[in-house]
Design an enzyme around this catalytic site. Structure first.
Site, PDB file in Angstrom:
ATOM      1  N   ASP A 288       0.883  -1.159   0.000  1.00  0.00           N
ATOM      2  CA  ASP A 288       0.000   0.000   0.000  1.00  0.00           C
ATOM      3  C   ASP A 288       0.924   1.213   0.000  1.00  0.00           C
ATOM      4  O   ASP A 288       1.854   1.272   0.793  1.00  0.00           O
ATOM      5  CB  ASP A 288      -0.893  -0.013   1.244  1.00  0.00           C
ATOM      6  CG  ASP A 288      -1.908   1.111   1.235  1.00  0.00           C
ATOM      7  OD1 ASP A 288      -1.855   1.942   0.323  1.00  0.00           O
ATOM      8  OD2 ASP A 288      -2.749   1.144   2.140  1.00  0.00           O
ATOM      9  N   ASP A 511      -1.348  -0.271   6.373  1.00  0.00           N
ATOM     10  CA  ASP A 511      -1.325   0.484   7.628  1.00  0.00           C
ATOM     11  C   ASP A 511      -2.711   0.923   8.084  1.00  0.00           C
ATOM     12  O   ASP A 511      -2.858   1.430   9.192  1.00  0.00           O
ATOM     13  CB  ASP A 511      -0.417   1.711   7.500  1.00  0.00           C
ATOM     14  CG  ASP A 511      -0.952   2.731   6.488  1.00  0.00           C
ATOM     15  OD1 ASP A 511      -1.857   2.369   5.719  1.00  0.00           O
ATOM     16  OD2 ASP A 511      -0.465   3.873   6.484  1.00  0.00           O
ATOM     17  N   ASP A 515      -7.052  -2.029   4.933  1.00  0.00           N
ATOM     18  CA  ASP A 515      -6.143  -3.097   4.501  1.00  0.00           C
ATOM     19  C   ASP A 515      -6.401  -4.419   5.225  1.00  0.00           C
ATOM     20  O   ASP A 515      -5.826  -5.447   4.852  1.00  0.00           O
ATOM     21  CB  ASP A 515      -4.684  -2.684   4.763  1.00  0.00           C
ATOM     22  CG  ASP A 515      -4.295  -1.434   4.007  1.00  0.00           C
ATOM     23  OD1 ASP A 515      -4.674  -1.319   2.829  1.00  0.00           O
ATOM     24  OD2 ASP A 515      -3.618  -0.575   4.598  1.00  0.00           O
TER      25      ASP A 515
END
Length: 744
Positions: A288, A511, A515
């Site tokens: 990400d 984070d 996610d």
């Protein structure tokens, strides 16, 4: 506002759970001592002790030392990880003594007034007093739909806040909370998938099945041949001790524990030991953008004049703690100057937030393409996106609505991401190692591409907007592209599933709460430094550093563990293969088992125990082979088979029993040293020194053997010496040729 006093905190029950992420010291000691093989060794030791030939009990001392070393290393590693986990614990804001302070999960008490925001995992059960939030309870219920919660609604520990903020009164902590009751009721511990552990389990099962029947056959054969009790026990114990790869499993667990301890020194918290191994097998690494290749911090680059006038009042009504809000609030002087009817917090699904005004109209703030503006974004801002800048837009509609309609553009804000160090080198290394990197983000795909190129990602990277992808094209798009923008949490999870269906081992880093689904689904997951408590709770590895290069360190530790275990496993199994095969042959053809326990102990210590310990902790950056079992068993069969043939030929050619026993012992040492040399390639000064030391120790072992067998030993004849030299040369030649074949 409600507050707890210091006295109330002192007298209230704390949020302490009996469920621990690591084994306790007591559990480590217990699991290392009370094993199946240690039980077998104890039984053999008792039988050997009854013969009063106590020198043959040396194998018990060696195993005791190995076990003690294993316990020490595991406890040391556990302490290092627990110390690091203290740094990685999520902090929560609570009301105490007329002020808001931060505390850890364990410091929260019953009756606490707890602030929850976007990205928090609910740490204990509670009831909302003020505010409203959306929560994801999929970790508890399996249902992925978000649930809206407002005043007087109950919250369950283990759920995740996906939008909004609220103040909660804590109603249950510790063992009484929902998530701990659920864990206690199900009594299920998720066993993390590991090929290395599966290989070891397979080896143990096969040996376990063979041990007891072999022991019975050896005893029965000796009894019917009329041999003495002492002779039967020593010969049988020699064969059975040889079958047990007593240090192999210990070496695996110690190697993983030491790897975790090494990573802890680099501020990397390993929450599951076997995941160190898994990363070394990863084919696809999914990042990400935010928090991974960027620091998670943002800076305001430019802001339209009208937006600069309106946005301070807008942001003042939100308690969001994300990077965008922090950057804007730092840049602007935010004050509540509007009369607000209702607000809608930013969510990763909608990509915007809103405020409804009492005097009519609604402001929306978020991603331009999600705010339903009629006109396209101007080329100037499109160009900024392609350069990697983040563009957020403020819009207004005269309607009171929760969905953007009839929108009028107020203006834009341009923000830039801070890129982490070492990203270029790390990307380049993964590419050279055949590890495919995919960058998955909720931001605009052009902006993500721009940031990625700045960070050193490959110039030919393909980027795509996932809002334009149909269900039919989803799999082909995932496989064909490198950068994905406007990805929803559900799409992230599906992308991982697509890659896994295509035989990929997938690592996922993240984070945010958006996610979590993908982190849970991936083969191995990472929570970045500054990650939400929700992301940390489901991740196998938690970073407490912003250094992007630690991905390289983790990969190297995984490779070191697997490659070195693969090498030394063949040393252990050579002895096991020889003992099994020769035991069967001795039963069928009434042969005498050549070695007594003390001889096998000396052979094992010099050619297996000592070298395997040193070789296991050597740096090894080679790519991991997918033929672990095949390579290990092939090497073990070559080494064990060579020793079987050597012993059979020695018994056939030579006739003096004491000389046969002594010569077989020397040839076994030569065979073992050749195996060590073979697994030590390529050589360096360190390995040459180790081989030299082992050879000198082997020579000392020969003299020890002469002293032990002095009552049976007779000097070797010239023909015996010639036979020994020729046989040793043939053994060395076999191993040299098979080494060349394996390299080619």
């Amino acid at each position: 506002m409600k507050y707890l006093t210091g006295e109330q905190v002192q007298n209230s029950k704390k949020n302490i759970s009996n469920i621990k992420p690591y084994k306790t010291t007591k559990e480590i000691i217990f699991s290392n001592i009370f094993t199946f093989f240690n039980g077998m060794i104890l039984v053999l030791a008792i039988f050997v002790a009854t013969t009063l030939r106590f020198e043959n009990l040396l194998f018990v001392g060696v195993i005791a030392i190995n076990t003690a070393i294993g316990i020490y290393q595991e406890v040391k590693s556990k302490n290092a990880l627990e110390e690091l986990s203290l740094l990685g614990r999520s902090k929560y804001r609570v009301n105490r003594d007329n002020r808001v302070i931060e505390v850890t999960v364990e410091e929260i008490v019953l009756g606490e007034y707890l602030h929850l925001n976007l990205g928090d995992q609910v740490p204990c059960d509670g009831k909302i007093i003020t505010g409203s939030i959306e929560v994801d309870e999929s970790l508890l219920t399996g249902e992925s739909d978000n649930i809206y919660k407002t005043i007087n609604d109950n919250l369950m520990s283990g759920s995740n806040v996906v939008s909004g903020s609220c103040l909660v009164e804590v109603t249950a902590v510790g063992e009484d909370s929902y998530i701990n009751k659920l864990a206690k009721r199900t009594k299920e511990f998720k066993k993390y998938p590991s090929k290395l552990r599966d290989y070891m389990d397979t080896i143990l099962k096969v040996i376990s099945v063979l041990l007891i029947p072999t022991a019975i056959l050896l005893y029965t054969r000796g009894y019917y041949l009329g041999r003495s009790y002492v002779d039967i026990v020593l010969k049988s114990a020699g064969a059975l001790v040889g079958m047990v790869p007593e240090g192999l499993i210990l070496l695996v667990s110690v190697s993983l524990a030491v790897a975790a301890m090494k990573l802890a020194k680099k501020k990397v918290l390993v929450q599951e030991l076997y995941c160190v191994e898994t990363l070394a097998r990863v084919d696809v690494l999914c990042f990400d953008k935010t928090g991974t290749i960027t620091t998670g911090n943002m800076n305001v680059v430019e802001i339209d004049k009208e937006v600069k006038e309106k946005l301070p009042s807008y942001l003042a009504y939100f308690d969001d703690e994300n990077a965008t809000s922090k950057a804007l609030k730092k840049y602007l002087n935010c004050k509540k100057e509007w009369e607000v009817e209702s607000i809608g917090a930013f969510s990763s699904k909608n990509k915007y937030s809103y405020i409804q005004l009492k005097n009519g109209g609604t402001y929306f703030f978020g991603a331009y393409e999600f705010l339903s503006f009629k006109e396209k974004m101007t080329p100037y801002y499109e160009n900024l996106k392609e350069q990697g800048f983040r563009i957020l837009s403020l819009g207004y509609t005269a309607d009171k609505t929760e969905v953007p309609i009839n929108m009028k553009l107020v203006g834009h804000v341009v923000l830039s991401d801070e890129i982490k160090e070492n990203t270029k080198e790390t990307f380049k290394y993964f590419e050279s190692q055949g590890v495919e990197v995919k960058i998955i983000s909720g931001d605009n795909h052009k902006a993500v591409l721009g940031v990625a190129l700045k960070a050193g990602f490959k110039q030919e990277a393909k980027a795509i907007d996932m809002t334009t992808v149909t269900e039919e094209d989803f799999e082909s798009v995932v496989l064909a592209n490198d950068i994905f923008g406007r990805v929803t949490p559900e799409q992230k999870k599906k992308m991982v599933e697509v890659l896994q269906r295509n035989k990929k081992t997938v690592a996922m880093s993240g984070d945010g709460v958006n996610d979590v689904l993908a982190l849970k689904k991936s083969d191995i997951s990472f929570a970045m430094n500054g990650a939400t408590s929700a992301a940390k709770s489901v991740s196998n590895i938690v970073f407490l550093t912003d250094d992007f290069g630690v991905f390289y360190d983790i990969l190297m530790e995984g490779r070191r563990v697997i490659n070195n275990i693969q090498k030394v496993a063949s040393l252990f199994l050579t002895k096991t293969f020889f003992s099994i095969v020769f035991s069967v042959l001795s039963v069928i053809f009434a042969l005498e088992f050549t070695f007594i326990p003390i001889q096998f102990t000396i052979i094992s210590a010099i050619t297996i125990g000592v070298p395997s310990f040193f070789l296991t902790f050597e740096a090894n950056k080679e790519k991991v082979s997918n033929n672990f079992m095949k390579d290990v068993l092939t090497s073990a069969v070559i080494g064990g088979g060579t020793l079987v043939l050597t012993v059979l030929l020695t018994n056939f050619i030579l006739t003096d029993s004491s000389q046969v026993k002594f010569i077989c012992f020397i040839l076994a040492l030569i065979n073992g040293l050749c195996m060590v040399a073979k697994v030590s390639t390529p050589f360096n000064k360190y390995k040459i020194g180790l081989l030299t030391l082992l050879s000198l120790t082997a020579l000392a072992g020969v003299f020890v053997n002469i002293f032990i067998l002095k009552n049976y030993f007779t000097p070797l004849l010239i023909k015996d010496i010639i036979y020994l030299i020729i046989s040793g040369g043939i053994i060395a030649f076999i191993h040299f040729m098979t080494r060349r074949k394996q390299i080619n």
